[in-house]
Design a protein around this motif. Structure first.
Motif, PDB file in Angstrom:
ATOM      1  N   ARG A   1      -9.061  -5.306  -0.775  1.00 13.80           N
ATOM      2  CA  ARG A   1      -8.442  -4.508   0.283  1.00 13.80           C
ATOM      3  C   ARG A   1      -7.100  -3.957  -0.178  1.00 13.80           C
ATOM      4  N   GLY A   2      -6.854  -2.692   0.147  1.00  8.21           N
ATOM      5  CA  GLY A   2      -5.573  -2.071  -0.147  1.00  8.21           C
ATOM      6  C   GLY A   2      -4.637  -2.194   1.044  1.00  8.21           C
ATOM      7  N   ASP A   3      -3.940  -1.123   1.365  1.00  8.75           N
ATOM      8  CA  ASP A   3      -3.048  -1.146   2.539  1.00  8.75           C
ATOM      9  C   ASP A   3      -3.625  -0.236   3.626  1.00  8.75           C
TER      10      ASP A   3
ATOM     11  N   HIS B   1      -8.358   0.872  -1.326  1.00  8.11           N
ATOM     12  CA  HIS B   1      -9.348  -0.184  -1.461  1.00  8.11           C
ATOM     13  C   HIS B   1     -10.123  -0.004  -2.768  1.00  8.11           C
ATOM     14  N   GLN B   2     -10.686  -1.108  -3.262  1.00  8.80           N
ATOM     15  CA  GLN B   2     -11.478  -1.067  -4.491  1.00  8.80           C
ATOM     16  C   GLN B   2     -12.785  -1.821  -4.291  1.00  8.80           C
ATOM     17  N   PHE B   3     -13.841  -1.307  -4.901  1.00 16.31           N
ATOM     18  CA  PHE B   3     -15.082  -2.052  -5.055  1.00 16.31           C
ATOM     19  C   PHE B   3     -15.092  -2.678  -6.441  1.00 16.31           C
ATOM     20  N   VAL B   4     -15.618  -3.897  -6.519  1.00 14.30           N
ATOM     21  CA  VAL B   4     -15.908  -4.514  -7.802  1.00 14.30           C
ATOM     22  C   VAL B   4     -17.409  -4.419  -7.999  1.00 14.30           C
TER      23      VAL B   4
ATOM     24  N   ASN C   1     -11.722   2.621  -7.803  1.00 13.95           N
ATOM     25  CA  ASN C   1     -10.818   3.018  -6.724  1.00 13.95           C
ATOM     26  C   ASN C   1     -11.561   3.883  -5.718  1.00 13.95           C
ATOM     27  N   LEU C   2     -11.384   3.596  -4.440  1.00  8.45           N
ATOM     28  CA  LEU C   2     -12.034   4.368  -3.388  1.00  8.45           C
ATOM     29  C   LEU C   2     -11.067   5.381  -2.802  1.00  8.45           C
TER      30      LEU C   2
ATOM     31  N   LYS D   1     -12.775   4.243   4.807  1.00  9.18           N
ATOM     32  CA  LYS D   1     -11.786   3.425   5.495  1.00  9.18           C
ATOM     33  C   LYS D   1     -12.272   1.983   5.584  1.00  9.18           C
ATOM     34  N   TRP D   2     -11.320   1.069   5.779  1.00  7.67           N
ATOM     35  CA  TRP D   2     -11.651  -0.354   5.841  1.00  7.67           C
ATOM     36  C   TRP D   2     -12.691  -0.650   6.927  1.00  7.67           C
ATOM     37  N   THR D   3     -12.580   0.025   8.054  1.00  7.75           N
ATOM     38  CA  THR D   3     -13.514  -0.225   9.158  1.00  7.75           C
ATOM     39  C   THR D   3     -14.950   0.152   8.786  1.00  7.75           C
TER      40      THR D   3
END
Length: 251
Positions: A183-185, A190-193, A201-202, A209-211
């Motif tokens: 999770r970013g800010d 945000h990033q996927f592994v 990097n997303l 978005k996080w949601t």
């Protein structure tokens, strides 16, 4: 027409889980059905293209395995028998093994050559790429099985496809298993592994978005599309058409 009730029928098997079995209800599938299983779909479609004359369009889900049965297809020569189709598949696995060896040797070079310059059978290389995409995040396997043989298909890792092709260094197109989420800010970041520890990097757009992505690890999820970067020292990002496919857990 092959008898799919015959336990000795020649077929290619693709386990959906690390501990697979064929017990359970048999369900016949079409190409549209297996699109819900993106990694398996990629492998099966590449296999059908690799062996167009000896694979029936019959795809079966049996327990936790996807099976593709071997028999002369409609495009096969009129005089091809089931035994001929079986022998063709045995030879095809030998071709896959030889091509996998060529690819591995190329990856060990100080300066790898373009794959087209080192592989003898280009269509075998395409199937091996598809099989390699299933090796991200879990022990993937596939095999040719019949009454007299059980032959594993060679499974390379994505890293072994290293070549002089810019596709390897600055662009990767395919299906990538999502194994982690960072999770970013509030503004994004945000990033996927992905399988193999690859971080992506997303973008900060609405669908990332996080949601929208916070529950991605609750599913068998894959990133489908193209990863891009300016140079080997830059972080990976994604193309605009890249998206996530979520597969509900198998019951």
């Amino acid at each position: 027409m092959i008898n799919t009730n015959d336990a000795d029928a020649t077929r290619f098997e693709f386990p959906l889980t690390e501990k697979s079995n064929r017990t359970g209800q048999r369900l016949l599938l079409g190409k549209a059905d297996i699109k819900e299983l993106p990694v398996i779909a990629k492998c099966v479609l590449a296999l059908l293209e690799f062996l167009p004359n000896v694979l029936e369009p019959t795809i079966s889900l049996e327990g936790s395995c996807i099976l593709v049965y071997v028999a002369p297809s409609l495009s096969a020569p009129a005089n091809m028998t089931a035994n001929d189709a079986h022998a063709t598949c045995i030879d095809a696995v030998d071709t896959l093994t030889m091509t996998a060896t060529e690819i591995m040797h190329n990856s060990e070079r100080a300066k790898p050559l373009p794959l087209n310059a080192v592989v003898t059978h280009k269509n075998a290389s395409s199937l091996l790429r598809a099989l390699a995409s299933g090796d991200e995040g879990r022990q993937f396997s596939a095999k040719l099985k019949s009454f007299c043989a059980e032959i594993p298909l060679p499974i390379l890792t994505p890293a072994e496809f290293t070549s002089a092709d810019p596709e390897t260094n600055q662009r990767k197109t395919g299906t990538f298993r999502v194994v982690g989420l960072i999770r970013g800010d509030q503004g994004g970041g945000h990033q996927f592994v992905l399988g193999g520890g690859l971080r992506v990097n997303l973008p900060g757009t609405s669908r990332w978005k996080w949601t929208e992505i916070h529950d991605v690890l609750d599913y068998e999820a894959h990133m489908v599309g193209t990863l891009i970067r300016e140079s080997a020292s830059d972080a990976w990002s994604i193309s605009d058409d890249t998206h996530i496919q979520r597969q509900p857990p198998l019951l």
